[in-house]
Scaffold this motif. Structure first.
Motif, PDB file in Angstrom:
ATOM      1  N   GLY A 187      15.076   1.613  -2.275  1.00 55.40           N
ATOM      2  CA  GLY A 187      14.284   2.273  -1.237  1.00 55.40           C
ATOM      3  C   GLY A 187      12.929   2.750  -1.702  1.00 55.40           C
ATOM      4  O   GLY A 187      12.429   3.777  -1.220  1.00 55.40           O
ATOM      5  N   LEU A 188      12.298   2.032  -2.631  1.00 52.10           N
ATOM      6  CA  LEU A 188      11.025   2.490  -3.170  1.00 52.10           C
ATOM      7  C   LEU A 188       9.947   2.511  -2.100  1.00 52.10           C
ATOM      8  O   LEU A 188       9.931   1.685  -1.180  1.00 52.10           O
ATOM      9  N   GLY A 189       9.034   3.461  -2.221  1.00 55.73           N
ATOM     10  CA  GLY A 189       7.954   3.601  -1.247  1.00 55.73           C
ATOM     11  C   GLY A 189       6.669   4.016  -1.936  1.00 55.73           C
ATOM     12  O   GLY A 189       6.539   3.976  -3.162  1.00 55.73           O
ATOM     13  N   ARG A 240       5.916   8.695  -9.031  1.00 56.57           N
ATOM     14  CA  ARG A 240       5.233   8.274 -10.251  1.00 56.57           C
ATOM     15  C   ARG A 240       3.775   7.984  -9.909  1.00 56.57           C
ATOM     16  O   ARG A 240       3.485   7.156  -9.046  1.00 56.57           O
ATOM     17  N   VAL A 241       2.854   8.708 -10.553  1.00 58.56           N
ATOM     18  CA  VAL A 241       1.446   8.555 -10.235  1.00 58.56           C
ATOM     19  C   VAL A 241       0.969   7.153 -10.607  1.00 58.56           C
ATOM     20  O   VAL A 241       1.427   6.567 -11.595  1.00 58.56           O
ATOM     21  N   ILE A 242       0.068   6.602  -9.810  1.00 62.37           N
ATOM     22  CA  ILE A 242      -0.539   5.314 -10.114  1.00 62.37           C
ATOM     23  C   ILE A 242      -1.899   5.577 -10.750  1.00 62.37           C
ATOM     24  O   ILE A 242      -2.758   6.239 -10.160  1.00 62.37           O
ATOM     25  N   GLY A 243      -2.081   5.069 -11.950  1.00 62.91           N
ATOM     26  CA  GLY A 243      -3.332   5.325 -12.645  1.00 62.91           C
ATOM     27  C   GLY A 243      -3.293   6.654 -13.355  1.00 62.91           C
ATOM     28  O   GLY A 243      -2.235   7.266 -13.551  1.00 62.91           O
ATOM     29  N   PRO A 244      -4.452   7.173 -13.772  1.00 66.21           N
ATOM     30  CA  PRO A 244      -4.489   8.454 -14.496  1.00 66.21           C
ATOM     31  C   PRO A 244      -4.110   9.612 -13.579  1.00 66.21           C
ATOM     32  O   PRO A 244      -4.324   9.565 -12.374  1.00 66.21           O
ATOM     33  N   GLY A 245      -3.575  10.650 -14.162  1.00 61.33           N
ATOM     34  CA  GLY A 245      -3.191  11.825 -13.380  1.00 61.33           C
ATOM     35  C   GLY A 245      -2.005  12.519 -14.018  1.00 61.33           C
ATOM     36  O   GLY A 245      -1.204  11.900 -14.709  1.00 61.33           O
ATOM     37  N   GLU A 246      -1.920  13.805 -13.806  1.00 62.94           N
ATOM     38  CA  GLU A 246      -0.821  14.604 -14.330  1.00 62.94           C
ATOM     39  C   GLU A 246      -0.218  15.426 -13.192  1.00 62.94           C
ATOM     40  O   GLU A 246      -0.933  15.873 -12.291  1.00 62.94           O
ATOM     41  N   ASP A 256       1.124  -3.991  -6.913  1.00 62.00           N
ATOM     42  CA  ASP A 256       0.742  -4.550  -8.211  1.00 62.00           C
ATOM     43  C   ASP A 256       1.381  -3.761  -9.355  1.00 62.00           C
ATOM     44  O   ASP A 256       1.778  -4.338 -10.371  1.00 62.00           O
ATOM     45  N   TYR A 257       1.455  -2.441  -9.187  1.00 66.80           N
ATOM     46  CA  TYR A 257       2.072  -1.611 -10.218  1.00 66.80           C
ATOM     47  C   TYR A 257       3.532  -2.015 -10.413  1.00 66.80           C
ATOM     48  O   TYR A 257       3.993  -2.214 -11.546  1.00 66.80           O
ATOM     49  N   LEU A 258       4.268  -2.131  -9.309  1.00 64.48           N
ATOM     50  CA  LEU A 258       5.685  -2.481  -9.410  1.00 64.48           C
ATOM     51  C   LEU A 258       5.881  -3.894  -9.949  1.00 64.48           C
ATOM     52  O   LEU A 258       6.772  -4.132 -10.776  1.00 64.48           O
ATOM     53  N   LYS A 259       5.046  -4.822  -9.520  1.00 64.51           N
ATOM     54  CA  LYS A 259       5.139  -6.184 -10.047  1.00 64.51           C
ATOM     55  C   LYS A 259       4.837  -6.203 -11.542  1.00 64.51           C
ATOM     56  O   LYS A 259       5.472  -6.932 -12.305  1.00 64.51           O
ATOM     57  N   GLY A 260       3.870  -5.385 -11.953  1.00 62.16           N
ATOM     58  CA  GLY A 260       3.541  -5.300 -13.369  1.00 62.16           C
ATOM     59  C   GLY A 260       4.672  -4.739 -14.203  1.00 62.16           C
ATOM     60  O   GLY A 260       4.769  -5.029 -15.408  1.00 62.16           O
ATOM     61  N   ARG A 261       5.545  -3.960 -13.572  1.00 63.17           N
ATOM     62  CA  ARG A 261       6.715  -3.426 -14.275  1.00 63.17           C
ATOM     63  C   ARG A 261       7.927  -4.337 -14.117  1.00 63.17           C
ATOM     64  O   ARG A 261       9.035  -3.978 -14.522  1.00 63.17           O
ATOM     65  N   GLY A 262       7.714  -5.510 -13.506  1.00 64.09           N
ATOM     66  CA  GLY A 262       8.791  -6.492 -13.365  1.00 64.09           C
ATOM     67  C   GLY A 262       9.753  -6.221 -12.240  1.00 64.09           C
ATOM     68  O   GLY A 262      10.858  -6.770 -12.209  1.00 64.09           O
ATOM     69  N   VAL A 263       9.377  -5.371 -11.264  1.00 65.90           N
ATOM     70  CA  VAL A 263      10.271  -5.006 -10.167  1.00 65.90           C
ATOM     71  C   VAL A 263      10.108  -5.998  -9.020  1.00 65.90           C
ATOM     72  O   VAL A 263       9.010  -6.189  -8.500  1.00 65.90           O
ATOM     73  N   SER A 264      11.193  -6.604  -8.606  1.00 63.14           N
ATOM     74  CA  SER A 264      11.166  -7.554  -7.496  1.00 63.14           C
ATOM     75  C   SER A 264      11.263  -6.826  -6.164  1.00 63.14           C
ATOM     76  O   SER A 264      11.642  -5.653  -6.100  1.00 63.14           O
TER      77      SER A 264
END
Length: 605
Positions: A154-156, A224-230, A138-146
């Motif tokens: 090679g995203l994972g 890249r963290v999903i949601g809050p986090g540092e 969902d994160y990647l789709k929200g950023r427009g990544v197909s």
């Protein structure tokens, strides 16, 4: 476990294929004496400087320095990874590719192959986990990544949990996994010294961006963290495989597009590269969580004549751009253009290209501010150019920057522009600036028959280059010459040893043997000396060349040993045997200078 292609098969494959046929499928070659030539496919040129040697099974461009065997050509031209290039080449001659499942490094090689295999295993795990994670998808789709772009890069996904990689690596707790940067060992407990440190995964609950080297090997990751986090982005640490200041994210995927456009766009983040590719801008790369380095710029200027740095328009973006300008100055060359594109403060390349589209982004990149304009406009904006004091400050700030530019035409133009802005005569500006560094003067020491600009300085690598041209000449290199303290001496020993065992192999096969080994970088440096065309045209006597560099190294080794003995005698600790050795060495050095063969039976030397 990852699969490895046996070295024996690679040698057999290179013995079966003809590099002329391989290259000619992509670049139309013309016969030129014993070789074939064409305009180089890796840089723009009007006069052919790209040479392919059928006898050496090797190509070399005398313009940009690109060189390699048939496998290397496919990698460079088609953007294939090393194993993919081997498989593609094998398919053309109907050779099935055998593969062994092993993490052990090749004998005599470095630990890199074993670490690379582990990184590939980790990538397979992360990619499989992405398919299971609804939040990451969902994160990647929200950023427009197909899905297509996700697969291309090679995203994972690294799931939540502390020791997920334990299910991938049987030796998770005890093995050398830490050398990959995938895990962290906790610090010892000072209050409980008997308590063992705990190993845990570095990346957790993050979308994973694999970082590839020029051959397509995974050498690191960005998460890249999903949601809050540092921190929002977490990168692999420095490892035997990965050096941030030398690598660029997305360069492997972008090479073909960079070459076709003759332009590379440098952005700051992984998602910027991915989003630009998603929207049809495929010639973008990113620095890896570090400021731009001279190595980055030099690497990019070899690939394209135009480098565009694209930064946010805020204060942080302009600071990063200024740093990129500073490190670009010493490596600029006439005919190369470095420019700067500043987006609106509320935008980054990701948001801008998704909102405005590909054409608008490319139009903005085409209007990027050239380095010279950015340099002087930034300096002028910080002072009062209407006053003499302000212009004096302007000149003081510009002097050390302009002085770094070694490109002759650009340097002259920058000095002229500086004079105009400061309202000074050109001669007055020249008097204020440091004198231009003259080209280094050649040494009075006897030079080899052919000395080529850009050749490696270490005599060991000069000898390596000639042995690569004629492996059979390795029999003329005495053992005493191979024993040296410099790192290049280890490469000379390795190359001479392999050539003695396989004197019939071509340059293409020998270079393939050392690919991925600890000697690869040194061999690449040795091959910068463009001997190929000279040797093939009969302009270079390789036997005389080998004899010359053997004499050079022998004299150097004798001088080193003589110096050691002199120090012992000066300290009064030399034995009678060592004093006799000194006398014999002195006589031998005189014989070596005259070109006579060394006297037999004098100690080690």
């Amino acid at each position: 476990m990852a699969t490895m292609i046996p070295q024996e098969f690679i040698q057999s494959l290179l013995g079966r294929v003809d590099i002329v046929d391989v290259v000619d499928r992509y670049v139309k070659l013309k016969k030129a004496g014993a070789n074939y030539s064409a305009c180089c496919p890796f840089h723009n040129e009007k006069t052919p400087s790209f040479t392919v040697s059928p006898s050496k099974q090797f190509y070399h461009c005398f313009g940009c320095g690109a060189h390699g065997n048939a496998i290397g050509f496919l990698m460079e031209y088609s953007g294939l990874a090393y194993p993919e290039a081997i498989r593609a080449l094998a398919e053309t001659v109907g050779m099935p590719v055998p593969e062994t499942r092993s993490r052990e490094p090749r004998p005599g090689g470095a630990e890199a192959p074993a670490l690379t295999a582990r990184m590939l295993d980790a990538l397979s795990y992360y990619r499989a986990e992405l398919k299971k994670s609804r939040s990451a998808i969902d994160y990647l789709k929200g950023r427009g990544v197909s899905g297509e772009i996700a697969a291309r890069f090679g995203l994972g996904y690294a799931p939540e949990g502390w020791q997920n990689l334990a299910q991938v690596f049987a030796d998770y707790a005890t093995g050398p996994l830490k050398d990959t940067g995938l895990v962290i060992d906790s610090e010892p407990d000072a209050e409980h010294p008997d308590k063992k440190s705990r190993r845990y995964d570095r990346f957790r609950n993050r979308v994973m961006f694999p970082i590839l080297d020029a051959r397509g090997n995974v050498i690191g990751f960005g998460g890249r963290v999903i949601g809050p986090g540092e921190p929002k982005y977490l990168n692999s640490p420095e490892t035997p495989l990965f050096e941030k200041g030398r690598e660029l994210y997305g360069l492997y995927q972008a090479r073909r597009a960079v070459r076709d456009a003759n332009r590379v766009i440098v952005v700051e983040g992984y998602m910027d590269v991915v989003a630009l590719a998603q929207n049809g801008v495929e010639n973008a790369v990113a620095t890896l969580g570090t400021a731009t380095t001279p190595v980055h710029v030099a690497k990019l200027l070899k690939l394209a004549d135009n480098v565009v740095f694209c930064f946010d328009g805020d204060a942080a973006g302009r600071k990063a751009a200024w740093r990129a300008l500073e490190v670009s100055l010493p490596v600029l060359a006439d005919g190369k253009v470095v420019s700067f594109l500043f987006l609106p403060p509320e935008d980054d390349p990701d948001t801008y290209v998704r909102r405005e589209g590909r054409d608008a982004f490319l139009a903005a990149a085409a209007q990027a501010k050239p380095l010279s304009q950015f340099l002087f406009s930034e300096l002028a904006s910080a002072v009062d150019m209407a006053s003499e004091e302000g212009r004096a400050r302007f000149v003081a700030e510009a002097k050390p920057l302009v002085a770094q530019v070694q490109a002759p035409a650009l340097s002259a133009m920058l000095r002229h522009r500086l004079a105009e802005l400061a309202r000074l005569d050109a001669a007055e500006v020249e008097a204020l600036l440091p004198a231009r560094t003259p080209p280094p003067r050649s040494s009075a020491r006897a030079a080899p028959p052919r000395t080529v600009r850009g050749a490696p300085a270490a005599p060991e690598l000069r000898l390596v280059a000639r042995l690569l041209m004629r492996p059979d000449l390795s029999a003329q290199v005495p053992e005493e010459v191979l024993d040296g303290a410099r790192p290049e001496a280890a490469t000379l020993r390795a190359v001479a040893g392999f050539c003695r065992s396989s004197p019939h192999l071509t340059l293409g096969q020998v270079s393939a043997y050392f690919q991925g080994s600890e000697h690869e970088a040194a061999i690449e440096q040795a091959l910068r000396e463009p001997l190929l065309g000279q040797a093939e045209a009969g302009e270079l006597d390789l036997e005389a060349e080998v004899s010359h560099w053997v004499r050079e190294l022998r004299g150097e080794r004798l001088a080193q040993r003589q110096g050691e003995l002199v120090r012992l005698m000066s300290a009064g600790t030399a034995t009678p045997e060592q004093m006799a050795e000194y006398q014999a060495l002195f006589a031998r050095m005189e014989a070596s200078k005259s070109g006579n063969p060394p006297t037999e039976g004098v100690s080690k030397f």
